[in-house]
Write a protein that holds these residues in place. Sequence first.
Motif, PDB file in Angstrom:
ATOM      1  N   LYS A   1      41.093  29.413 -19.017  1.00 27.57           N
ATOM      2  CA  LYS A   1      40.436  30.047 -17.883  1.00 27.57           C
ATOM      3  C   LYS A   1      40.870  29.355 -16.596  1.00 27.57           C
TER       4      LYS A   1
ATOM      5  N   GLU B   1      39.832  25.310 -16.655  1.00 30.44           N
ATOM      6  CA  GLU B   1      39.205  24.976 -17.930  1.00 30.44           C
ATOM      7  C   GLU B   1      39.839  23.742 -18.532  1.00 30.44           C
TER       8      GLU B   1
ATOM      9  N   ASP C   1      34.597  34.023 -22.448  1.00 27.85           N
ATOM     10  CA  ASP C   1      35.898  34.371 -21.868  1.00 27.85           C
ATOM     11  C   ASP C   1      35.835  34.485 -20.347  1.00 27.85           C
TER      12      ASP C   1
ATOM     13  N   ALA D   1      35.391  33.338 -16.685  1.00 29.29           N
ATOM     14  CA  ALA D   1      35.787  32.025 -16.154  1.00 29.29           C
ATOM     15  C   ALA D   1      34.651  31.042 -15.900  1.00 29.29           C
TER      16      ALA D   1
END
Length: 363
Positions: free
Chosen positions: A82, A176, A207, A209
């Motif tokens: 992400k 991420e 999923d 962000a």
Amino acid sequence: MPLTRPTLAELNSRSQADVVTRLAGATPALPRSILGSLVSALAGVLHGLFGFHVEQSKQDVPYTATGIDLERWASIWSVTRKQPTTSSGAAAASGASGIAIPAGTRVRSDAGAVYETTSLVTTAGGAAELSLVAIAAGAAGNQVAGAVLSWVNAPSGLAATVTVGAGGLGGGADLESDDGLRARMLQRIQAPGHGGSADDYRTWALDVAPITRAWVFPLYDGPGSVRVYVANDAHDGPTLASAGDVAAVQSYIDARKPVTVLKEDPSNPGTYINGFEAVAPIAAPVNYVLSIVPDTAENRAAVEAALAELYYRDAVPEGAVSHNKSLVAIGSAGIDDFTLTAPTSTPTADAGEILTLGTVTWP
């Protein structure tokens, strides 16, 4: 069998022994000997090679891979890292009426985060609502409701500061981490898609962000309904995620959920509406009063860290955190003794809430 890296001293000793075995009369251990210098150089090369292979062996399996190798492993299951996202939201400006505030006008926080307006607005009645977006992506751009920002290039006639609106500035997330990407990859491996199972909803929510945690409640409002509570651990506010975070999850999952996720409209029986709902749980702080022995700043910090970890790990929306686990967490912080005055029983969150660690008072 795991690959163990010998120490430089061990490799040097082995190399000396090999030379002595193969070359009669050799004395590589003597100070300033040519053979000793060559042996030391060889041991250094071997030490570097062992280090490379130990590190490379971690990249050979998905659960220890890092960096670009982890991304390659994750891509096999269509899981991607992400990317950073920018925070946005509304803020209120004040000043003389009729002042035009162009798009691109900037404000900044005391910590240095910079935002700009996204559209032209004009003050009316001495006030104007600004739509702001952070210049730089990342969680540092998130702001709580009521935060005060200062103008960078304010038009004349305006007050020196603006105030962040009730929804705060949210949606900002950092790149991420490897741990986050690895956790989502392993979740995808261990719980592959099943056409709308609870694991699917959790995977879809993560999923998005800014989202770092998610809890799925099937049949929350009866047949055909699913509620997903989401948290953005970078968000600071009364809820665990901003309105923008929740909207992003709602939109993302609406595009992927089964078409059969429909519930009956309670206001219009016989009519069916979207049965999926993304919600940010409201934080319900639990305050502690306790004394410890020995009572030191280090031990207090250790106890608070242990309790914070307990709530992060065990708290779920509308759920409880075991009183006994609180006692275990406090006792595991390396103290000799303690007395817990409050809470005296297991706390439980109300509908729409999640328990969080509140203040810890040391009498």
